[in-house]
Design a protein around this motif. Structure first.
Motif, mmCIF file in Angstrom:
data_model
loop_
_atom_site.group_PDB
_atom_site.id
_atom_site.type_symbol
_atom_site.label_atom_id
_atom_site.label_comp_id
_atom_site.label_asym_id
_atom_site.label_seq_id
_atom_site.Cartn_x
_atom_site.Cartn_y
_atom_site.Cartn_z
ATOM 1 N N ARG A 125 0.822 -1.205 0.000
ATOM 2 C CA ARG A 125 0.000 0.000 0.000
ATOM 3 C C ARG A 125 0.856 1.255 0.000
ATOM 4 N NH1 ARG A 125 -5.216 2.097 2.304
ATOM 5 N NH2 ARG A 125 -4.769 4.173 3.108
ATOM 6 N N GLU A 126 1.834 1.297 0.887
ATOM 7 C CA GLU A 126 2.653 2.509 0.990
ATOM 8 C C GLU A 126 3.490 2.728 -0.255
ATOM 9 O OE1 GLU A 126 2.812 2.571 5.791
ATOM 10 O OE2 GLU A 126 4.742 2.538 4.719
ATOM 11 N N TYR A 127 4.035 1.641 -0.770
ATOM 12 C CA TYR A 127 4.849 1.750 -1.975
ATOM 13 C C TYR A 127 4.024 2.285 -3.141
ATOM 14 C CZ TYR A 127 7.933 0.316 -5.784
ATOM 15 O OH TYR A 127 8.725 0.298 -6.905
ATOM 16 N N LEU A 128 2.817 1.734 -3.284
ATOM 17 C CA LEU A 128 1.985 2.113 -4.424
ATOM 18 C C LEU A 128 1.370 3.500 -4.258
ATOM 19 C CD1 LEU A 128 0.469 -1.372 -5.188
ATOM 20 C CD2 LEU A 128 1.870 -0.014 -6.724
ATOM 21 N N ARG A 129 1.084 3.904 -3.020
ATOM 22 C CA ARG A 129 0.532 5.236 -2.797
ATOM 23 C C ARG A 129 1.459 6.324 -3.311
ATOM 24 N NH1 ARG A 129 -3.971 5.576 0.136
ATOM 25 N NH2 ARG A 129 -4.128 7.517 1.259
ATOM 26 N N ASP A 130 2.734 6.136 -3.063
ATOM 27 C CA ASP A 130 3.729 7.087 -3.575
ATOM 28 C C ASP A 130 3.663 7.174 -5.089
ATOM 29 O OD1 ASP A 130 6.468 6.634 -1.233
ATOM 30 O OD2 ASP A 130 4.951 8.211 -1.437
ATOM 31 N N LYS A 131 3.467 6.026 -5.707
ATOM 32 C CA LYS A 131 3.417 5.977 -7.164
ATOM 33 C C LYS A 131 2.181 6.684 -7.709
ATOM 34 C CE LYS A 131 7.176 3.656 -7.453
ATOM 35 N NZ LYS A 131 8.376 4.180 -8.090
ATOM 36 N N TYR A 132 1.061 6.568 -6.990
ATOM 37 C CA TYR A 132 -0.157 7.259 -7.437
ATOM 38 C C TYR A 132 0.073 8.762 -7.484
ATOM 39 C CZ TYR A 132 -3.016 3.054 -6.676
ATOM 40 O OH TYR A 132 -3.546 1.800 -6.726
ATOM 41 N N LYS A 133 0.819 9.259 -6.492
ATOM 42 C CA LYS A 133 1.034 10.708 -6.396
ATOM 43 C C LYS A 133 1.808 11.244 -7.583
ATOM 44 C CE LYS A 133 1.112 10.856 -1.361
ATOM 45 N NZ LYS A 133 1.992 10.955 -0.195
ATOM 46 N N THR A 134 2.707 10.419 -8.120
ATOM 47 C CA THR A 134 3.593 10.921 -9.180
ATOM 48 C C THR A 134 3.249 10.405 -10.570
ATOM 49 O OG1 THR A 134 5.097 9.124 -8.658
ATOM 50 C CG2 THR A 134 5.547 11.267 -7.631
ATOM 51 N N ALA A 135 2.294 9.492 -10.669
ATOM 52 C CA ALA A 135 1.972 8.925 -11.983
ATOM 53 C C ALA A 135 1.243 9.940 -12.857
ATOM 54 C CB ALA A 135 1.102 7.684 -11.810
ATOM 55 N N GLY A 140 -8.652 0.502 -8.875
ATOM 56 C CA GLY A 140 -9.364 0.894 -10.086
ATOM 57 C C GLY A 140 -9.774 2.356 -10.010
ATOM 58 N N ARG A 141 -10.195 2.799 -8.861
ATOM 59 C CA ARG A 141 -10.569 4.212 -8.687
ATOM 60 C C ARG A 141 -9.337 5.099 -8.734
ATOM 61 N NH1 ARG A 141 -14.092 5.819 -3.815
ATOM 62 N NH2 ARG A 141 -14.470 7.647 -5.114
ATOM 63 N N PHE A 142 -8.274 4.669 -8.085
ATOM 64 C CA PHE A 142 -7.045 5.479 -8.039
ATOM 65 C C PHE A 142 -6.456 5.684 -9.438
ATOM 66 C CE2 PHE A 142 -5.054 7.383 -4.558
ATOM 67 C CZ PHE A 142 -5.404 6.744 -3.374
ATOM 68 N N CYS A 143 -6.363 4.586 -10.193
ATOM 69 C CA CYS A 143 -5.736 4.670 -11.523
ATOM 70 C C CYS A 143 -6.544 5.517 -12.481
ATOM 71 C CB CYS A 143 -5.540 3.278 -12.128
ATOM 72 S SG CYS A 143 -4.327 2.297 -11.261
ATOM 73 N N THR A 144 -7.847 5.646 -12.214
ATOM 74 C CA THR A 144 -8.694 6.416 -13.113
ATOM 75 C C THR A 144 -8.983 7.799 -12.551
ATOM 76 O OG1 THR A 144 -10.646 5.416 -12.085
ATOM 77 C CG2 THR A 144 -9.807 4.370 -14.067
ATOM 78 N N THR A 145 -8.327 8.165 -11.450
ATOM 79 C CA THR A 145 -8.552 9.468 -10.836
ATOM 80 C C THR A 145 -7.269 10.271 -10.671
ATOM 81 O OG1 THR A 145 -10.472 8.691 -9.603
ATOM 82 C CG2 THR A 145 -9.391 10.655 -8.764
ATOM 83 N N ALA A 146 -6.225 9.652 -10.121
ATOM 84 C CA ALA A 146 -5.019 10.406 -9.762
ATOM 85 C C ALA A 146 -4.185 10.911 -10.946
ATOM 86 C CB ALA A 146 -4.161 9.583 -8.799
ATOM 87 N N PRO A 147 -3.883 10.054 -11.939
ATOM 88 C CA PRO A 147 -3.043 10.536 -13.042
ATOM 89 C C PRO A 147 -3.800 11.500 -13.954
ATOM 90 C CG PRO A 147 -3.075 8.124 -12.936
ATOM 91 C CD PRO A 147 -4.181 8.617 -12.073
ATOM 92 N N LYS A 148 -3.070 12.314 -14.725
ATOM 93 C CA LYS A 148 -3.779 13.312 -15.519
ATOM 94 C C LYS A 148 -4.368 12.739 -16.808
ATOM 95 C CE LYS A 148 -0.411 15.823 -18.307
ATOM 96 N NZ LYS A 148 0.982 15.860 -18.271
ATOM 97 N N VAL A 149 -3.865 11.592 -17.247
ATOM 98 C CA VAL A 149 -4.441 10.945 -18.432
ATOM 99 C C VAL A 149 -4.877 9.526 -18.077
ATOM 100 C CG1 VAL A 149 -4.022 10.168 -20.798
ATOM 101 C CG2 VAL A 149 -2.971 12.282 -19.974
ATOM 102 N N HIS A 150 -6.091 9.183 -18.469
ATOM 103 C CA HIS A 150 -6.598 7.823 -18.233
ATOM 104 C C HIS A 150 -6.829 7.144 -19.580
ATOM 105 C CE1 HIS A 150 -10.411 5.256 -17.278
ATOM 106 N NE2 HIS A 150 -9.348 4.497 -17.334
#
Lengths: 226, 501
Positions: B215-225, B251-261
């Motif tokens: 979780r922690e590893y991937l959360r960091d990645k969401y912030k910068t993806a 599924g929600r994170f990948c379609t919300t956090a990055p600027k392009v989906h």
């Protein structure tokens, strides 16, 4: 280069044995209520919602408009919550009362508006939000994105606190969907989230673990007389 | 008896990357199921995990169905679900066009890919145009089909699978073996070792702790993806919506956090409206994991609106064919496209339980995989799949959209015969059987020869331990009683004449 829309659709058309596009809209099988419906309106919807929401792993408390503030304060205390993002426009005047009382016990309410990167949601302990609807059938919260609602409230925070009014509760999913018929594609929210419990996985040897990516804890306060 | 030598290549500590140098999901074609299956059947650990997990899921599903609906009401709902999907498939050109129009109105850019390579290239083009470098990805079977990840990585884009199971598989250089629970074949020790090795995390076998590390590893990645890739469970035609069902929230994170989906979705995922979608949402999670709904059902209609606060700036949907029109074309097999990828047929299948997901040598395993893979990859390339079934029908009973899988497997066998791609030996044997049934004398002769041969092979106790020819596989696990000296007719005739039995 990618296939053009015309070529793509034509290929499917000929695959189905047609040379011309269909002109009269086809009639799909009817979504027959008795076949689909699992929960009727004539049940105690609040009690059913509470039961089903609890079995998904949400921690549900019932209260009234008068005791809502107190219940929230209790929750804040037991969970040791120091900072929140707050958003409950449908509670009207109660919002101010809640914010004031939380401030009194030292909780910091962070701004979150217009932040595509959802920074504050990552930083706070909890996100408090209202819902657009709730489903008694499955114990589900319906959270739509909109001018007053961010996705981050119920997604990024470690603790999600949802305030559900009894009047929000619909019997069955089949009661929710017709709402969206009135809106055109550009009018619809960009995201409608149906939330049924805290974030979960059982990928590692089938052991159920909560709090994978989404909130690890979901507290739902059901306000009986609103 | 030791199985034929198919040693898996070890990569990293105890990690199996390939079978005999062949990629797990993309083996050399034509695929020989038996070789790999023998190895998997002998693997005590995999057998234990897969048996336990699938039996549990299968029983949970049955109990829940009984509790929520009862047999009759459930059957009616499945029937409706099957009909809705069939109708949509029969008019796919209409509903696709409607979907494209509505999705475009919502601000989605819709793309069209006739095959996997095209789909990957479209995604690469988008990444290039937008200058995207860091990608987070949620689970998508279609991207397994197109083999997207290596292409993105080669283009210099960092890609991370965010579904916990897929993340672990990616770290460990492994491949998914089940549509819904991809690492059903792995244990926590393998996970602990992978995390220690790849993430530098302290070694722990506690599942809660391992999840927290991820979780922690991937959360960091969401912030910068800047790029989020997803699949899609459903496409809603009359609103242009994409529906994604997950339990973890990735599924929600990948379609919300990055600027392009960017979403990769097979064309068969269409349903006419939100009301029709309800039928499938009520069935999907209950059949897959005995839950009323997955924790998150995310219904997306376009990118972030002007007045909204978060969400992607741009949203792309790549509609993928990649062999689906082969199934669509064939009216008998079209129903296989109804599949909503619940995995219930895998959990119910006794063959899946034995050979496990990797045994199918393709992206889609289990009964549904056995039916669609010959169409997606060529019927001659996967000759063993339609025969890897006892036709028990458990899959048909488990299917929420009533795909008649056993019937389709039989039809595939028929097609193999018609196309003469079954083995020469089988054709010879069938011809021989036909002739012996046709001509009574031949029948008697064949029976006599068989009795002589088998009695010759029998031990003193009257059992054959080592039968010749095709019966060899039978006697690997059991003893075959030798036939009597005379057949029934001869006995009956001599009895009537007053002789002895």
């Amino acid at each position: 280069m990618s296939t053009s829309k015309e070529d793509f659709l034509n290929h499917i058309r000929t695959t189905l044995g047609r040379t011309q596009p269909i002109t009269t809209p086809p009639t799909p099988p009817a979504v027959d209520d008795p076949t689909v419906r699992l929960t009727d309106a004539d049940q105690d919807l609040t009690a059913l919602f509470v039961e089903n929401a609890t079995s998904t792993g949400m921690q549900v408390t019932r209260c009234t408009a008068e005791t809502l503030v107190q219940s929230l304060q209790q929750l804040i205390g037991t969970q040791n919550i120091k900072s929140i993002t707050f958003n409950c426009p449908s509670l009207g005047e109660l919002q101010n009362e809640i914010k004031a009382s939380l401030q009194n016990i030292g909780v910091v309410c962070e701004p979150w508006e217009n932040d595509r990167e959802m920074k504050k949601h990552y930083e706070v302990d909890a996100g408090i939000c209202d819902v657009h609807a709730a489903l008694a059938e499955t114990g589900t919260l319906v959270c739509e994105s909109g001018p007053q609602h961010a996705r981050g409230h119920s997604l990024v925070v470690e603790i999600h606190i949802a305030i559900v009014k009894a009047s929000d509760i619909l019997p069955d999913m089949i009661d929710l969907m017709p709402r969206y018929n009135e809106q055109t594609p550009d009018q619809l929210p960009s995201a409608i989230a149906l939330i049924t419990g805290p974030s979960k996985t059982a990928d590692i040897e089938g052991i159920l673990i909560t709090g994978v990516h989404g909130p690890g804890q979901v507290f739902t306060l059901v306000v009986d007389n609103l | 008896m030791t199985p034929p030598h198919t040693s898996p290549v070890q990569g990293g500590d105890g990690v199996e990357l390939t079978y005999n140098g062949e990629s797990v999901l993309f083996p050399n074609l034509p695929y020989n199921l038996h070789k790999r299956a023998e190895h998997l059947v002998e693997d005590e650990k995999i057998q234990r995990f897969v048996n336990h997990a699938t039996l549990l899921k299968d029983n949970q599903r049955k109990e829940l169905i009984e509790k929520v609906w009862g047999r009759e009401k459930h059957n009616n709902l499945r029937e409706l679900a099957g009909q809705i999907k069939q109708h949509t498939l029969d008019h796919l050109d209409y509903y696709l066009e409607q979907f494209i129009e509505n999705a475009t109105k919502a601000g989605v850019q819709v793309h069209f890919a006739k095959d996997g390579d095209e789909a990957n290239n479209i995604c690469l083009d988008i990444a290039r145009q937008e200058g995207l470098k860091a990608c987070v990805k949620s689970k998508s079977m279609v991207t397994e089909e197109t083999h997207l990840l290596p292409k993105l990585e080669k283009a210099g884009i960092e890609v991370l699978e965010t579904d916990l199971g897929e993340f672990i598989l990616q770290l460990d250089g492994d491949a998914p073996s089940h549509i819904v629970t991809p690492m059903i074949h792995k244990d926590r020790i393998a996970v602990a070792k992978a995390f220690e090795r790849e993430l530098g995390a302290p070694y722990t076998e506690d599942a809660q702790e391992l999840t927290r590390i991820a979780r922690e590893y991937l959360r960091d990645k969401y912030k910068t993806a800047d790029l989020g890739i997803s699949g899609g469970n459903f496409l809603v035609a009359n609103s242009g919506s994409l529906v994604i069902c997950t339990n973890e929230g990735n599924g929600r994170f990948c379609t919300t956090a990055p600027k392009v989906h960017v979403a990769f979705v097979g064309i068969e995922k269409l349903v006419p409206s939100y009301e029709h979608l309800t039928v499938f949402l009520k069935l999907l999670a209950r059949h897959a994991t005995a839950q009323p709904l997955t924790v998150y059902t995310h219904m997306l209609t376009g990118p972030k609106r002007e007045h909204e606060h978060d969400g992607p700036e741009k949203m792309h949907i790549i509609l993928v064919d990649n062999g689906r029109t082969n199934l669509l074309k064939n009216p008998e097999f079209r129903q296989a496209l109804r599949c909503i990828r619940c995995g219930a047929c895998l959990n119910s299948c006794p063959v899946y339980r034995k050979i496990t997901g990797h045994g199918y040598g393709a992206v889609y395993s289990g009964p549904i995989g056995a039916v669609i893979t010959p169409f997606l990859k060529g019927i001659g390339n996967y000759k063993d799949l339609p025969h890897a079934s006892s036709l028990c029908g458990a899959c048909y009973e488990a299917c929420p959209v009533k795909i008649n899988l056993p019937e389709l497997l039989i039809k595939l066998r028929r097609d193999q015969v018609d196309l003469k791609i079954n083995t020469f030996t089988e054709r010879l044997a069938m011809k021989g059987m036909y002739l012996s049934y046709r001509y009574n004398t031949l029948y008697k002769l064949a029976g006599w020869a068989q009795r002589i041969a088998l009695r010759f092979k029998a031990d003193d106790d009257g059992y054959i331990k080592n039968a010749p020819g095709p019966a060899k596989n039978w006697t690997r696990e059991r003893d075959l009683p030798a036939p009597a000296k005379n057949n029934f007719r001869a006995w009956w005739q001599s009895r009537n004449k007053g002789g002895q039995a």
